[in-house]
Motif scaffolding. Structure first.
Motif, short mmCIF file in Angstrom:
data_model
loop_
_atom_site.label_atom_id
_atom_site.label_comp_id
_atom_site.label_asym_id
_atom_site.label_seq_id
_atom_site.Cartn_x
_atom_site.Cartn_y
_atom_site.Cartn_z
N SER A 1 54.23 23.98 86.14
CA SER A 1 55.68 23.80 86.26
C SER A 1 56.36 25.15 86.10
O SER A 1 56.01 25.94 85.23
CB SER A 1 56.17 22.84 85.18
OG SER A 1 55.54 21.59 85.32
N VAL A 2 57.38 25.39 86.92
CA VAL A 2 58.09 26.67 86.90
C VAL A 2 59.51 26.44 86.40
O VAL A 2 60.19 25.52 86.85
CB VAL A 2 58.10 27.33 88.29
CG1 VAL A 2 58.88 28.63 88.27
CG2 VAL A 2 56.67 27.57 88.78
N THR B 1 57.17 35.84 84.05
CA THR B 1 57.35 36.98 84.95
C THR B 1 58.75 37.49 84.72
O THR B 1 59.74 36.80 85.01
CB THR B 1 57.16 36.56 86.42
OG1 THR B 1 55.84 36.00 86.56
CG2 THR B 1 57.30 37.76 87.34
N LEU B 2 58.85 38.69 84.16
CA LEU B 2 60.13 39.27 83.77
C LEU B 2 60.85 39.92 84.94
O LEU B 2 60.25 40.70 85.68
CB LEU B 2 59.90 40.31 82.67
CG LEU B 2 61.13 41.09 82.20
CD1 LEU B 2 62.10 40.16 81.48
CD2 LEU B 2 60.71 42.21 81.29
N VAL B 3 62.11 39.59 85.08
CA VAL B 3 63.01 40.28 85.98
C VAL B 3 64.20 40.65 85.12
O VAL B 3 65.13 39.85 84.95
CB VAL B 3 63.43 39.41 87.19
CG1 VAL B 3 64.36 40.19 88.10
CG2 VAL B 3 62.22 38.90 87.94
N VAL C 1 54.26 27.08 83.31
CA VAL C 1 53.51 26.38 82.26
C VAL C 1 52.57 25.39 82.93
O VAL C 1 53.01 24.48 83.64
CB VAL C 1 54.45 25.64 81.30
CG1 VAL C 1 53.66 24.94 80.20
CG2 VAL C 1 55.48 26.58 80.70
N ALA C 2 51.26 25.57 82.70
CA ALA C 2 50.26 24.62 83.20
C ALA C 2 49.84 23.73 82.04
O ALA C 2 49.77 24.17 80.90
CB ALA C 2 49.06 25.37 83.76
N GLY C 3 49.58 22.48 82.35
CA GLY C 3 49.16 21.54 81.32
C GLY C 3 50.04 20.30 81.32
O GLY C 3 50.79 20.06 82.26
N VAL D 1 59.15 21.97 76.67
CA VAL D 1 59.16 23.38 77.09
C VAL D 1 60.56 23.94 76.95
O VAL D 1 60.75 25.04 76.40
CB VAL D 1 58.64 23.53 78.54
CG1 VAL D 1 58.85 24.95 79.04
CG2 VAL D 1 57.18 23.13 78.63
N ARG D 2 61.56 23.21 77.42
CA ARG D 2 62.95 23.68 77.30
C ARG D 2 63.33 23.89 75.85
O ARG D 2 63.98 24.88 75.50
CB ARG D 2 63.90 22.69 77.98
CG ARG D 2 63.87 22.75 79.48
CD ARG D 2 64.93 21.83 80.11
NE ARG D 2 64.88 21.93 81.54
CZ ARG D 2 64.18 21.10 82.33
NH1 ARG D 2 63.49 20.10 81.80
NH2 ARG D 2 64.18 21.26 83.63
#
Length: 102
Positions: free
Chosen positions: A38-39, A70-72, A81-83, A90-91
């Motif tokens: 999930s992204v 991944t930093l921007v 997040v996988a799983g 997560v939030r």
């Protein structure tokens, strides 16, 4: 020496403009982005310490098998997040770490 005036030629972010007081230069995650899972889009990350804080917080969530940020700097960063961790968990971990899920 090499033709570069480091004090004037480096693009440094002043601490006043950074939401992170631990440093003033943007950093990029050394890990390649994981393309599975999930992204989430995050705001407020400006450096490697921010990335580390979010990754540690989300890794503590039950069911988060793989966590990659991944930093921007200065824009929207991504968290993958996988799983089996739920989006709500997560939030909550991201918010607890002091950052915002867009």
């Amino acid at each position: 020496m090499c033709g570069t005036n480091n004090r004037e030629d480096l693009d440094l972010t002043p601490i006043q403009e950074s939401s992170c007081a631990c440093c003033s230069t943007p950093a990029i995650s050394a890990e390649p982005a994981d393309t599975t899972g999930s992204v989430y889009e995050l705001e407020g990350l400006t450096c490697g310490h921010c990335v580390q804080t979010v990754e540690e917080s989300v890794r503590a969530v039950s069911g988060a098998d793989s966590v990659t940020v991944t930093l921007v700097a200065g824009s929207i960063s991504t968290l993958t997040v996988a799983g089996t961790a739920t989006p709500e968990m997560v939030r909550a971990a991201v918010v607890t770490a002091g950052y915002t899920v867009v």
